[in-house]
Design a protein around this motif. Structure first.
Motif, short mmCIF file in Angstrom:
data_model
loop_
_atom_site.label_atom_id
_atom_site.label_comp_id
_atom_site.label_asym_id
_atom_site.label_seq_id
_atom_site.Cartn_x
_atom_site.Cartn_y
_atom_site.Cartn_z
N LEU A 59 2.30 -8.06 1.55
CA LEU A 59 1.25 -8.08 2.57
C LEU A 59 1.34 -6.86 3.48
CD1 LEU A 59 -1.04 -9.55 4.15
CD2 LEU A 59 0.77 -10.67 5.44
N LYS A 60 2.53 -6.58 4.00
CA LYS A 60 2.69 -5.47 4.93
C LYS A 60 2.45 -4.12 4.24
CE LYS A 60 3.04 -6.26 8.52
NZ LYS A 60 1.97 -6.74 9.44
N CYS A 61 2.91 -3.98 3.01
CA CYS A 61 2.66 -2.72 2.28
C CYS A 61 1.17 -2.55 2.00
CB CYS A 61 3.46 -2.70 0.98
SG CYS A 61 5.24 -2.50 1.22
N PHE A 62 0.51 -3.64 1.62
CA PHE A 62 -0.92 -3.56 1.34
C PHE A 62 -1.70 -3.22 2.61
CE2 PHE A 62 -5.19 -5.17 0.54
CZ PHE A 62 -5.46 -4.63 -0.72
N GLN A 63 -1.31 -3.80 3.74
CA GLN A 63 -1.98 -3.49 4.99
C GLN A 63 -1.83 -2.02 5.35
OE1 GLN A 63 -0.12 -6.26 7.66
NE2 GLN A 63 -1.65 -7.84 7.32
N LYS A 64 -0.70 -1.44 5.08
CA LYS A 64 -0.43 -0.04 5.43
C LYS A 64 -1.03 0.93 4.42
CE LYS A 64 1.76 3.54 7.27
NZ LYS A 64 0.76 4.57 7.39
N MET A 65 -0.91 0.59 3.13
CA MET A 65 -1.24 1.56 2.09
C MET A 65 -2.50 1.25 1.30
SD MET A 65 2.62 2.03 0.72
CE MET A 65 2.36 3.57 -0.13
N ALA A 66 -3.06 0.05 1.47
CA ALA A 66 -4.24 -0.39 0.73
C ALA A 66 -4.00 -0.43 -0.78
CB ALA A 66 -5.45 0.47 1.06
N ARG A 67 -2.76 -0.66 -1.16
CA ARG A 67 -2.38 -0.83 -2.56
C ARG A 67 -1.03 -1.52 -2.60
NH1 ARG A 67 1.35 2.80 -4.79
NH2 ARG A 67 2.05 4.40 -3.34
N PHE A 68 -0.64 -1.95 -3.78
CA PHE A 68 0.65 -2.61 -3.95
C PHE A 68 1.62 -1.63 -4.61
CE2 PHE A 68 -2.47 -6.06 -4.00
CZ PHE A 68 -1.95 -6.88 -3.02
N PRO A 69 2.56 -1.10 -3.85
CA PRO A 69 3.52 -0.17 -4.44
C PRO A 69 4.51 -0.90 -5.35
CG PRO A 69 4.09 -0.60 -2.16
CD PRO A 69 2.80 -1.31 -2.42
N SER A 70 5.06 -0.18 -6.29
CA SER A 70 6.08 -0.77 -7.16
C SER A 70 7.33 -1.03 -6.32
CB SER A 70 6.40 0.16 -8.32
OG SER A 70 6.96 1.35 -7.84
N PRO A 71 8.14 -2.01 -6.71
CA PRO A 71 9.34 -2.35 -5.92
C PRO A 71 10.28 -1.17 -5.69
CG PRO A 71 8.92 -4.06 -7.53
CD PRO A 71 7.96 -2.93 -7.83
N ASP A 72 10.44 -0.30 -6.69
CA ASP A 72 11.35 0.84 -6.52
C ASP A 72 10.77 1.94 -5.63
OD1 ASP A 72 9.50 1.28 -8.60
OD2 ASP A 72 10.77 2.82 -9.50
N GLU A 73 9.48 1.85 -5.31
CA GLU A 73 8.82 2.83 -4.46
C GLU A 73 9.00 2.51 -2.97
OE1 GLU A 73 4.26 4.51 -3.97
OE2 GLU A 73 4.72 3.08 -5.55
N ILE A 74 9.29 1.26 -2.65
CA ILE A 74 9.41 0.83 -1.26
C ILE A 74 10.78 1.27 -0.73
CG2 ILE A 74 9.37 -1.12 0.35
CD1 ILE A 74 7.74 -2.63 -1.81
N PRO A 75 10.81 2.04 0.35
CA PRO A 75 12.10 2.50 0.89
C PRO A 75 12.99 1.34 1.32
CG PRO A 75 10.27 3.70 1.89
CD PRO A 75 9.68 2.58 1.11
N GLU A 76 14.28 1.53 1.16
CA GLU A 76 15.26 0.51 1.53
C GLU A 76 15.16 0.15 3.01
OE1 GLU A 76 18.04 -2.24 0.59
OE2 GLU A 76 17.16 -0.84 -0.83
N VAL A 77 14.83 1.13 3.86
CA VAL A 77 14.74 0.86 5.29
C VAL A 77 13.58 -0.11 5.59
CG1 VAL A 77 13.30 2.89 5.80
CG2 VAL A 77 14.78 1.95 7.55
N VAL A 78 12.50 -0.04 4.83
CA VAL A 78 11.38 -0.97 5.00
C VAL A 78 11.79 -2.37 4.55
CG1 VAL A 78 9.02 -1.52 4.26
CG2 VAL A 78 9.63 0.85 4.81
N VAL A 79 12.45 -2.46 3.41
CA VAL A 79 12.92 -3.75 2.89
C VAL A 79 13.88 -4.39 3.89
CG1 VAL A 79 14.18 -4.89 1.03
CG2 VAL A 79 12.56 -3.07 0.49
#
Length: 139
Positions: free
Chosen positions: A52-72
């Protein structure tokens, strides 16, 4: 050559600031309650909130390995999850269902920052998809 950060394709920045984490990736209590109501485990709730938060920011669903560890890690702390809890949709069917839930939530006029907006006067709305037609109506 153009840097990827300067293109229209949304990307995570290399260094994510604390302010950016707070503004874009901190889930509201209502968002957490929404996700908990629709999931059955802490891992799937974590995955749904992160999507949800990634979609709100990026308007797409990034792959799990694309999401920075600091965000997770930030979302994990906001959910007050243990360090050994990782975002996991479960099956691919669950991941698809989660993406559909996020899209529905973001299209809802009552959701904060939703994408829904009324059709322009004189424009037709396709009843099967809810999308605004690309041409003006003629009559």
């Amino acid at each position: 050559m153009t840097w990827i950060e300067r293109t229209a394709y949304p990307q995570f920045k290399r260094l994510t600031s604390a302010r950016m984490l707070h503004v874009f990736f901190t889930p509201s209590p209502e968002e957490v309650a929404w996700a908990e109501k629709r999931t059955g485990s802490p891992e799937s709730c974590f995955a749904l909130v992160l999507a949800l938060k990634c979609f709100q920011k990026m308007a797409r669903f990034p792959s799990p390995d694309e999401i920075p560890e600091v965000v997770v890690d930030h979302v994990r702390r906001c959910l007050e999850s243990a360090e050994d809890v990782w975002p996991d949709h479960g099956s691919s069917g669950s991941a698809k269902a989660h993406r559909k839930l996020v899209r529905q939530r973001q299209a809802s006029p009552r959701s904060c920052g939703g994408w829904a907006r009324p059709a322009r006067p004189g424009w037709k709305v396709c009843s099967s998809s809810g999308r605004t037609a690309s041409r003006r109506s003629t009559g």
